[in-house]
Scaffold this motif. Sequence first.
Motif, short mmCIF file in Angstrom:
data_model
loop_
_atom_site.label_atom_id
_atom_site.label_comp_id
_atom_site.label_asym_id
_atom_site.label_seq_id
_atom_site.Cartn_x
_atom_site.Cartn_y
_atom_site.Cartn_z
N UNK B 84 -15.47 4.34 -36.51
CA UNK B 84 -16.59 4.19 -37.44
C UNK B 84 -17.89 4.59 -36.76
N UNK B 86 -18.22 6.95 -34.68
CA UNK B 86 -18.26 8.40 -34.58
C UNK B 86 -18.40 9.05 -35.96
N UNK B 88 -20.49 9.09 -38.56
CA UNK B 88 -21.69 9.85 -38.95
C UNK B 88 -21.84 11.15 -38.18
N UNK B 89 -21.39 11.15 -36.94
CA UNK B 89 -21.50 12.36 -36.12
C UNK B 89 -20.60 13.45 -36.69
N UNK B 122 -11.47 4.81 -38.28
CA UNK B 122 -11.46 5.34 -39.65
C UNK B 122 -10.03 5.72 -40.00
N UNK B 127 -11.41 10.61 -45.54
CA UNK B 127 -12.34 9.71 -46.21
C UNK B 127 -13.77 10.18 -46.05
N UNK B 128 -13.99 11.06 -45.12
CA UNK B 128 -15.35 11.53 -44.86
C UNK B 128 -15.51 13.00 -45.20
N UNK B 180 -20.40 4.86 -49.14
CA UNK B 180 -20.86 5.27 -47.82
C UNK B 180 -21.82 6.44 -47.93
N UNK B 181 -22.96 6.32 -47.30
CA UNK B 181 -23.98 7.35 -47.43
C UNK B 181 -23.79 8.43 -46.37
N UNK B 183 -24.99 10.38 -43.34
CA UNK B 183 -25.88 9.85 -42.30
C UNK B 183 -27.28 10.41 -42.43
#
Lengths: 570, 196
Positions: B84, B86, B88-89, B122, B127-128, B180-181, B183
């Motif tokens: 989690x 990592x 946003x990166x 994650x 999911x991202x 989830x926004x 980043x």
Amino acid sequence: MVATFDVKERLRQRFAADVLHADRAGGMESITVKKDRIVEILGFLRSEPDLAFDFLSDLGGADGMRLDWPQWRDRFQVVYHLRSMKHGRRLRIKASVPESDCRMPSVTGLWKSANWMEREVFDLFGVHFDGHPNLKRILCHHKFVGHALRKDYDIHQGQWLDETESMMDEIGEYGENPDDGGFSELVPVNIGPAHPATHGTLRLFAKLDGETVVRVSPEIGYLHRGFEKHSESGSWTMVIPYTDRLNYCSAMLNNVAWCHGVEKMLGIEVPERTQYIRVIVSELSRIIDHAVCVAAMLVDLGALTNFWYLFNLRERIYSILEELCGARLTSTYVRIGGLAYDLNEGFIDQVRAILRDIPKNVGDVIALIKKNRIFLDRTVGVGAVSKELALSYSWTGPCLRASGVAFDLRKSDPYLGYENFDFEIPTYEDGDVYSRAMIRFDEIVQSMRIIEQALDRLPSGPIFSEDKRVHLPDKDKVYGSIEGLMNHFVLVYDGIKVPKGEGYHPIEAANGELGFYTISDGSGRPYRVRCRPPCFTIYSGYSEIAAGSMIADAVPILSSFNIIAGELDR
Amino acid sequence: MGIESFFANKQGFVATKLDNLINNVVNWGRQSSLWPYPFATACCGIEFMGVVSNTHDVARFGAELVRFSPRQADLLLVAGTITYKMAPVLKRIYDQMLDPKWVIAFGVCAASGGFYNNYSVVQGIDRIIPVDVYLPGCPPRPEAFFDALIALQEKIKGEKITRHDREQRPQLRPESDTSWKVPVVDPAQRAIRRGE
Ligand code: SF4
């Protein structure tokens, strides 16, 4: 003095009211004390010449919420593993911390390595350390709520993060340089975590004055995968695959470390053949680890050719290990009480063949760099670490030996019969990047010597201990007798039952002292598993060592430490 | 994109044939020179080093030009566990890549969280970010990676260059957390960038 050595008594005489409990567990004295005078107690143990516990091996926490031991008075314990470099003894001090008053003094004044380790205890258990210079989370992200290793934190409860931490608090303000009257400007620069020089998972936040690093602060935890929480939720055997993924460059060594520790708690001796095989695979892993470390470091310096040479070597050793255990990287080969399989046919010849080739492989690389002006200019004298600094940061392994301390657990606290092998501990004096690179080549040579001797003397015989608590009975007994069947059933169903108690039995891994502090409540599952990762303490010294260097030098300093994120963040 | 919009509006035999021809040529170029960005975080990253080294040699498949800048790469190779912390990166890196872009989830950790089903990992990078090829294995063998690469090349072959890249991307996993926004940059850092 040795005859009168009784640390319990010495402590009782001096701090009578503070000593709560003392016993012997896991091969060392284990003393529980009150938390408030911990700094005095540890300072006393450190400064008395006949005790001289001057080395902080490990500092971790434990949550006794589900533990019904009478000597476990309060909910938390902060556990200090000390070692006396002079006398070669170990000692465990446990400070008892109640939930209602979850704070205690920080020992960062005694050892610099305590800084990160206390942050970790704060992060995962929520114990506050008064007097700590920068007490904030280290492994979980900065918006994490709760404390992951508390027994009442649900293992599946993930928490999303939508922005990375700014880290400005650690670096200070942007602007003119106060040291030269505002002549130059200080510029903050973020490096990583997705940056080739930081190997994918480390983040550095630096403040630069031109090309000079004024301050640098690492942020870790990008690969925190909950190893300890996972280990506490399965059986003892189920931890083995997780250990593979700690230091994934030398998985065998982690397997050996875990199984060795558990066997000590069970009081089991493994057969001689197993010991020898473990030594061989450990040393092969050490060779790979060192080769990968030097290869990656040379790539960071721009010398790509060496990478190909060293990776050839690595690929060959991987094919040997793959034939042995079926996996290249993540071996899961060692078992508690023995090994998964015996050596495959041809293993010995393959290893002998590679031992013949390593000198050529490594020799090529050394020939390329030894007199290479660029290599020497960029490594000699760069990032020099003194003995005292290295010890204060609890360094172990090749990095410590490069600073001139001949400390190697294979010699000082031999295990697996290392005392029967003839090998040396190479040391360097300068502690710079050059020494940390070259010492790895020297260690490869010593590892080869050990493997050769082990191959020559490899005994035949069983590979598994006969102890019923760990050994699955043979199939004819399972099908032919009721005890065999019961034995098999219980062992498969309940797992290995490690007796109540605690243990810490470190081994010398490729990066230094790797040990697991384990608590067993006798239920067949580890109650607490704490991994003492060698590169965690090594990396905690980075900001002090890299400060003042050029930005281009900060990179080889980092890669000479051989930071493996899986082990660093667990 | 002049030529693409030109063909998108044309009808008829010649246009269709030419369209196909150009489609094939462009896709052939794209599939045979993928520039990977190795987002290597863990053990799988070490195995990816084995993929590029001489024994296995990914150059045979045209994907050896490893780029460490997302601006220069078109294949994001997520090799390793994504925590989690990592996430946003990873999202930021993906957003920085230019279209057309593809993603391979290298190893079970990236594909599904692997055997780290816990508070910090994650449970699958889909999911991202959208994933084109899932590659199981812990870690996958280098040969398995080549298999995934060939699968991706096949997939690229079937893509239409006249359609917008975003429409051809795979979907995120349905149960992914939409609250989830993306980043955002920390205000303090933004002020620094602007020189305030
Ligand atoms: S899939 Fe396995 S080898 Fe790959 S990163 Fe995850 S744990 Fe490591």
